[in-house]
Design an enzyme around this catalytic site. Structure first.
Site, PDB file in Angstrom:
ATOM      1  CE  LYS A 120     -15.945   8.186 -21.283  1.00  0.00           C
ATOM      2  NZ  LYS A 120     -15.717   9.476 -20.625  1.00  0.00           N
ATOM      3  CB  THR A 121     -10.854  10.665 -19.048  1.00  0.00           C
ATOM      4  OG1 THR A 121     -12.246  10.397 -18.860  1.00  0.00           O
ATOM      5  CG2 THR A 121     -10.511  12.002 -18.420  1.00  0.00           C
TER       6      THR A 121
ATOM      7  CG  ASP B 209     -15.870  12.808 -21.900  1.00  0.00           C
ATOM      8  OD1 ASP B 209     -15.860  11.734 -22.528  1.00  0.00           O
ATOM      9  OD2 ASP B 209     -15.652  12.884 -20.681  1.00  0.00           O
ATOM     10  CD  GLU B 210     -19.300   9.862 -20.785  1.00  0.00           C
ATOM     11  OE1 GLU B 210     -19.857   9.076 -21.587  1.00  0.00           O
ATOM     12  OE2 GLU B 210     -18.695   9.459 -19.776  1.00  0.00           O
TER      13      GLU B 210
ATOM     14  CD  GLN C 223     -19.794   3.103 -21.371  1.00  0.00           C
ATOM     15  OE1 GLN C 223     -19.764   3.420 -20.178  1.00  0.00           O
ATOM     16  NE2 GLN C 223     -18.704   3.129 -22.122  1.00  0.00           N
TER      17      GLN C 223
ATOM     18  NE  ARG D  38     -19.892   1.430 -15.406  1.00  0.00           N
ATOM     19  CZ  ARG D  38     -19.165   2.103 -16.278  1.00  0.00           C
ATOM     20  NH1 ARG D  38     -18.465   3.149 -15.888  1.00  0.00           N
ATOM     21  NH2 ARG D  38     -19.114   1.732 -17.544  1.00  0.00           N
TER      22      ARG D  38
END
Length: 726
Positions: free
Chosen positions: A33-34, A217-218, A248, A603
């Site tokens: 996504k980044t 973002d997020e 998330q 993770r």
């Protein structure tokens, strides 16, 4: 200039080249996504000709913001001048300083950290003669923070109980004290910006017209204030591009609301919705395990996560006797892998639900003489000597900062005790000024009759301090942060103070921390004291993580968000710990606990090792615990050795759900660990454990007055007691 489509999969390319208007990108963990966000910014500038000045990109941590800036510069081959990219809080702080003329505070406001905020709430409670035991400052502050995240001022709070009335009064006084100190807290940065744009049409128009594209973002971690803020900023051009993942969303306790994703789809029915499902981090077995866990949650858009990394190792599931054995197992496993050169120490992470679980794990590392790093421990900026110097600098920058004045006015000791400080505050209130400004006035003219109420000793000490403060305040306007810090250190002989306080070795360590802060201050020579103080105030735990240290990382599942490790241990997978006991009666809390486990699983890059206990120490008593119900969701074929360890657990019921009505009934424990109950004879207590025995439920309860008791539920006449949410 690179080809922005190179290396992007089909879903990422779709997100890159999405048309104008609202866009929602639902990005699975490890799906790049980044990369998509940074490529999108570069695409707008290089392909669509959008000027960087007209682009706003926001994220949640300084670490993420720095990474995005670096990637954009790399893609464009240079700095995009005028691009606004940073955290919500840092961007709001800058906007508030520019628009301070429309606000009830000046542009040189300071930002109070959490300790300052709780301290101010405590002062308000004491000033108003409110029972501090009934209304704890931490709990009252949390409720105030929640109100601000929901854009509620004191007068907006619904009053349904005496406690609500108390909180509203404390909130009102707390805000007055903040404004008197020309200070804001973290939540104010969002609250005041949202209200400014809401109330001031011209200001809203100015920023909404400037920012042709707003990228976020997020997005699942935004709260109501942030969502309203984003809608205001995108109200002119309607190019709101948000990237997030409802699966998330794990920060509900601090105001984050995953339902903002649902609101976005409702508020922008014409929005393009794009899924990012290809994972570049984990093996397929890890992803399959994650999907098996999260698919049990309602109200979500399902993503079929896949990877080209192959199936990978099966997930290891280990049953251990207790936390001590878990710690030894983790340390032994890491030591063996490193000794056999199968992995480096820095490739391991140990995750757990709450910070308190780290103690036993740390002890295991210390006993084995193995180094480690702990995320979420006392931050560098929270250390006493560092906080002292920051408060000195804040006070020089803004003499009205009462919290900073209270911390350093008698450090080192100047014989300005609590009684003298109270007299100063009383006098400042009478003079309709602040204690800091009054003490500077005292330094200039100690013979002013208004100071006659102060004792001679206090007058002399405060006069000397007032002269110093006036000198520092004047210097703050022209000197760089390091020069000002050096002046303060010399004026108060802080080095001598540290060495005189205790053991020489401890004093040297503390002085080293001061020197590290001084080194950091030197980097702001051309940016000024205000930016230095602001950036430090907005640093998060993740921003201080040393990623270069080649040692295992210990951290909570909340702190693990946004990170990745080749090998991940998740320990303490017991019901009552994960999921946490307070989620048992709240479906929303339980859904978030499941998301937390999902974040932990995803993770892991190569190996995932899960541990659950048979016994756990609680209140000095070893209680039997049950493996986390979330482990039931993991398919047998993904687990090393199948699910046998779970079935062999001596205290585990066969099923968590009640059987269908048409089948034979199976007794289930009705009292869960963590529940508060009342016994007719023994009073109030907390359930530690319960189990079915001889067709009845046996409950272990720790009573406040009589200690540990074992009761039969059928005869004990237990009543559930609603928990105090503070």
């Amino acid at each position: 200039m690179v080809d922005l489509k190179t290396g992007l999969n089909s879903q990422q390319q779709q997100a890159l080249t999405a048309g104008m208007g609202p866009v929602l990108v639902l990005a699975g963990p490890g799906s790049g996504k980044t990369r998509v966000l940074t490529h999108r910014i570069a695409y707008l500038i290089s392909q669509l000709g959008v000027q960087p000045y007209h682009i706003l990109a926001v994220t949640f941590t300084n670490k993420a913001a720095k990474e995005m800036v670096s990637r954009v510069e790399s893609l464009l081959g240079g700095k995009p001048r005028g691009l606004t990219l940073g955290t919500f809080h840092s961007i709001c702080a800058r906007l508030l300083r520019v628009e301070a003329a429309s606000l009830p505070f000046n542009e040189n406001f300071v930002i109070y950290d959490t300790d300052d905020q709780v301290s101010l709430v405590r002062n308000a409670i004491r000033e108003m003669n409110i029972d501090e035991k009934m209304h704890r400052p931490v709990g009252v502050h949390a409720r105030i923070s929640q109100a601000k995240n929901e854009l509620q001022l004191p007068e907006d709070l619904p009053i349904n109980s005496y406690r609500d009335e108390v909180i509203a009064r404390v909130y009102q006084r707390y805000q007055q004290m903040l404004l008197a100190s020309n200070a804001v807290d973290f939540d104010d940065l969002l609250l005041w910006t949202a209200k400014l744009l809401d109330d001031n049409v011209e200001t809203r128009k100015k920023y909404a017209q400037r920012f042709e594209h707003v990228l976020v973002d997020e997005f699942q971690d935004t709260n109501q204030a942030q969502y309203v803020l984003l809608k205001h900023l995108a109200c002119f051009h309607h190019n709101l591009y948000v990237v997030g993942d409802t699966d998330q969303s794990i920060y509900r306790w601090r105001g984050a609301d995953y339902r903002n994703v649902l609101r976005f789809e409702q508020d922008f029915p014409d929005a393009q919705v794009i899924l990012l499902e290809q994972n570049y981090r984990s093996t397929q077995r890890i992803l399959d395990a994650a999907m098996a866990v999260i698919d049990r949650n309602p109200h979500r858009t399902r993503k079929q996560l896949f990877t080209e990394r192959g199936a990978g190792e099966k997930i290891e599931l280990h049953q251990v006797l207790n936390e001590e054995e878990a710690g030894r197992f983790i340390v032994d496993t890491i030591a063996a892998a490193v000794a056999n050169k199968k992995a480096r120490p820095g490739e391991f992470a140990v995750m757990y639900r709450v910070n308190a679980q780290s103690r036993v794990i740390e002890e295991a590392f210390l006993q084995a003489n193995l180094p480690y790093k702990l995320v979420g421990a006392q931050r560098f900026y929270g250390r006493r000597e560092v906080k002292d110097m920051l408060c000195y600098l804040r006070l020089a920058y803004n003499p009205s900062d009462e919290a900073s004045l209270g911390r350093v006015i008698n450090v080192p000791t100047r014989r300005i005790g609590m009684k003298a400080q109270a007299a100063l505050r009383t006098l400042a209130l009478a003079q309709k000024t602040t204690p800091g400004l009054l003490v500077m006035r005292l330094g200039e003219n100690p013979h002013d009759p208004i100071f006659s109420t102060l004792s001679s000793l206090a007058l002399q000490a405060m006069t000397s301090f007032g002269k110093l403060l006036a000198r520092w305040h004047a210097l703050a306007a022209e000197a760089d942060p390091m020069e000002l810090m050096d002046r303060i250190l010399a004026d108060v002989d802080y080095h001598g103070h540290l060495l005189a306080e205790g053991p020489e070795e401890e004093g040297v360590d503390r002085w080293d921390n001061v020197q590290e802060l001084r080194r950091l201050a030197s980097e702001y020579k051309d940016r000024g004291l205000g930016e230095f103080l602001e950036n430090i105030a907005l640093i998060s735990d993740q921003d201080t993580l040393d990623e270069t240290a080649e040692v295992p990382t210990l951290l909570t599942l909340h702190a693990a968000k946004g990170l990745e490790f080749p090998v991940v241990f998740i320990t303490g997978l017991d019901d009552g710990m994960l999921p946490h006991s307070r989620s048992f009666d709240d479906p929303e809390e339980m859904a978030e606990e499941r998301r937390l486990f999902y974040v932990g699983i995803t993770r892991a890059k190569n190996e995932l090792i899960l541990l659950h206990d048979i016994y756990r120490n609680s209140h000095g008593y070893s209680e039997a615990v049950i493996p986390s119900r979330f482990l039931d969701d993991l398919p047998d074929e993904l687990i090393q050795g199948g699910n046998q360890t779970r079935l062999e657990h001596p205290f585990r019921p066969d099923r968590w759900e009640l059987p269908p009505k048409e089948s034979a009934p199976i007794l289930q424990p009705q009292f869960k660990p963590g529940m508060n109950v009342r016994h007719p004879a023994w009073g109030q207590g907390m359930v530690l454990n319960s189990r079915i025995q001889d067709d009845d439920e046996v409950v272990d309860i720790f009573f406040e007055d009589v200690g540990l008791k074992k009761v039969m539920a059928a005869f004990a006449k237990l009543e559930l007691v609603e928990k105090n949410k503070d």
